[in-house]
Design a protein around this motif. Sequence first.
Motif, PDB file in Angstrom:
ATOM      1  N   UNK A  69     -59.795  -7.882 103.324  1.00  0.00           N
ATOM      2  CA  UNK A  69     -61.254  -7.838 103.209  1.00  0.00           C
ATOM      3  C   UNK A  69     -61.690  -8.838 102.143  1.00  0.00           C
ATOM      4  N   UNK A  70     -62.932  -9.198 102.187  1.00  0.00           N
ATOM      5  CA  UNK A  70     -63.491 -10.014 101.124  1.00  0.00           C
ATOM      6  C   UNK A  70     -64.096  -9.045 100.108  1.00  0.00           C
ATOM      7  N   UNK A  71     -63.368  -8.812  99.040  1.00  0.00           N
ATOM      8  CA  UNK A  71     -63.868  -7.954  97.972  1.00  0.00           C
ATOM      9  C   UNK A  71     -63.841  -8.749  96.683  1.00  0.00           C
ATOM     10  N   UNK A  72     -64.807  -8.501  95.849  1.00  0.00           N
ATOM     11  CA  UNK A  72     -64.928  -9.276  94.626  1.00  0.00           C
ATOM     12  C   UNK A  72     -65.261  -8.359  93.458  1.00  0.00           C
ATOM     13  N   UNK A  73     -65.080  -8.880  92.285  1.00  0.00           N
ATOM     14  CA  UNK A  73     -65.439  -8.190  91.050  1.00  0.00           C
ATOM     15  C   UNK A  73     -66.929  -7.858  91.085  1.00  0.00           C
ATOM     16  N   UNK A  74     -67.285  -6.634  90.749  1.00  0.00           N
ATOM     17  CA  UNK A  74     -68.689  -6.220  90.765  1.00  0.00           C
ATOM     18  C   UNK A  74     -69.046  -5.549  89.454  1.00  0.00           C
ATOM     19  N   UNK A  75     -70.305  -5.591  89.117  1.00  0.00           N
ATOM     20  CA  UNK A  75     -70.819  -4.836  87.973  1.00  0.00           C
ATOM     21  C   UNK A  75     -71.929  -3.925  88.469  1.00  0.00           C
ATOM     22  N   UNK A  76     -72.096  -2.825  87.758  1.00  0.00           N
ATOM     23  CA  UNK A  76     -73.083  -1.835  88.126  1.00  0.00           C
ATOM     24  C   UNK A  76     -73.583  -1.192  86.838  1.00  0.00           C
ATOM     25  N   UNK A  77     -74.877  -1.015  86.718  1.00  0.00           N
ATOM     26  CA  UNK A  77     -75.435  -0.347  85.559  1.00  0.00           C
ATOM     27  C   UNK A  77     -75.699   1.112  85.933  1.00  0.00           C
ATOM     28  N   UNK A  78     -74.984   2.023  85.277  1.00  0.00           N
ATOM     29  CA  UNK A  78     -75.160   3.451  85.547  1.00  0.00           C
ATOM     30  C   UNK A  78     -76.034   4.030  84.444  1.00  0.00           C
ATOM     31  N   UNK A  79     -77.153   4.620  84.840  1.00  0.00           N
ATOM     32  CA  UNK A  79     -78.101   5.180  83.879  1.00  0.00           C
ATOM     33  C   UNK A  79     -77.982   6.687  83.716  1.00  0.00           C
ATOM     34  N   UNK A  80     -77.384   7.359  84.679  1.00  0.00           N
ATOM     35  CA  UNK A  80     -77.281   8.820  84.632  1.00  0.00           C
ATOM     36  C   UNK A  80     -75.815   9.236  84.727  1.00  0.00           C
ATOM     37  N   UNK A  81     -75.235   9.574  83.585  1.00  0.00           N
ATOM     38  CA  UNK A  81     -73.824   9.921  83.492  1.00  0.00           C
ATOM     39  C   UNK A  81     -73.585  11.432  83.493  1.00  0.00           C
ATOM     40  N   UNK A  82     -74.620  12.239  83.601  1.00  0.00           N
ATOM     41  CA  UNK A  82     -74.492  13.682  83.423  1.00  0.00           C
ATOM     42  C   UNK A  82     -73.437  14.296  84.333  1.00  0.00           C
ATOM     43  N   UNK A  83     -73.505  14.023  85.631  1.00  0.00           N
ATOM     44  CA  UNK A  83     -72.566  14.628  86.582  1.00  0.00           C
ATOM     45  C   UNK A  83     -71.137  14.145  86.338  1.00  0.00           C
ATOM     46  N   UNK A  84     -70.976  12.864  86.005  1.00  0.00           N
ATOM     47  CA  UNK A  84     -69.640  12.315  85.757  1.00  0.00           C
ATOM     48  C   UNK A  84     -69.034  12.951  84.517  1.00  0.00           C
ATOM     49  N   UNK A  85     -69.786  13.001  83.420  1.00  0.00           N
ATOM     50  CA  UNK A  85     -69.271  13.558  82.169  1.00  0.00           C
ATOM     51  C   UNK A  85     -68.991  15.053  82.314  1.00  0.00           C
ATOM     52  N   UNK A  86     -69.870  15.764  82.996  1.00  0.00           N
ATOM     53  CA  UNK A  86     -69.673  17.203  83.187  1.00  0.00           C
ATOM     54  C   UNK A  86     -68.396  17.474  83.975  1.00  0.00           C
ATOM     55  N   UNK A  87     -68.187  16.753  85.055  1.00  0.00           N
ATOM     56  CA  UNK A  87     -66.979  16.945  85.867  1.00  0.00           C
ATOM     57  C   UNK A  87     -65.729  16.545  85.093  1.00  0.00           C
ATOM     58  N   UNK A  88     -65.787  15.462  84.323  1.00  0.00           N
ATOM     59  CA  UNK A  88     -64.645  15.017  83.525  1.00  0.00           C
ATOM     60  C   UNK A  88     -64.304  16.031  82.446  1.00  0.00           C
ATOM     61  N   UNK A  89     -65.315  16.551  81.752  1.00  0.00           N
ATOM     62  CA  UNK A  89     -65.044  17.477  80.646  1.00  0.00           C
ATOM     63  C   UNK A  89     -64.468  18.801  81.131  1.00  0.00           C
ATOM     64  N   UNK A  90     -64.788  19.203  82.353  1.00  0.00           N
ATOM     65  CA  UNK A  90     -64.233  20.443  82.894  1.00  0.00           C
ATOM     66  C   UNK A  90     -62.950  20.211  83.683  1.00  0.00           C
ATOM     67  N   UNK A  91     -62.593  18.963  83.927  1.00  0.00           N
ATOM     68  CA  UNK A  91     -61.365  18.657  84.653  1.00  0.00           C
ATOM     69  C   UNK A  91     -61.475  18.879  86.152  1.00  0.00           C
ATOM     70  N   UNK A  92     -62.676  18.816  86.694  1.00  0.00           N
ATOM     71  CA  UNK A  92     -62.910  19.038  88.118  1.00  0.00           C
ATOM     72  C   UNK A  92     -62.853  17.698  88.852  1.00  0.00           C
TER      73      UNK A  92
END
Length: 190
Positions: free
Chosen positions: A135-158
């Motif tokens: 596939x043609x895949x390339x380096x990408x950047x993304x600005x994430x403004x809402x980390x709540x769900x990611x941090x919550x899942x990471x902190x609980x180990x889910x």
Amino acid sequence: MPERTIDFGKYGAQGIKGYEAVARQLDALADFIASPVTTRRGLMARLHYLTRTPHARAAAYDAGLTVTDRTLKAWLEGTRNPTRQNLARIEAAYRTVRRHNVARYLLARLNRTGRGTRVEIHPLNQSGVRPSYQRVVEFRTLNIRHWEAIIDAWSTGDDRALDDAWIEQIVDLGSQWGQYEYVTNIGFAA
């Protein structure tokens, strides 16, 4: 809109799930104790972290460290050593408590009062894939403004919730988001 990858690596591509790379980066930002739990220094650092306050002891107990105060005192004094299973429980309890303790701090740092954090996504490794299947895949950047769900899942180990939260964020890449479900690395700083 693409669906999730079902048969990853069928043609020789290599990488890890994006949420695993995010969890690895968050673990690096959590700044865990560097000395392994098998060394005296690492064991003492973890035990002091888990027992310095009544709140920390309660959190360690909730995280699975269910030894008596007498045993804990013997470990701290060095008169007895924990078994291999207890070392694993100490490490697991330490990581759980540490993640819980730094989650609020990391959330504030990553959200940056609504500005978010720039995330670098390094695509999967296709060096083992025949050119006709690449596939043609390339380096990408993304600005994430809402980390709540990611941090919550990471902190609980889910892991399942973390995977869902990560996919919800990379959908912002547009119709190509499925190409970034598996990656070689994800980088961001807080």
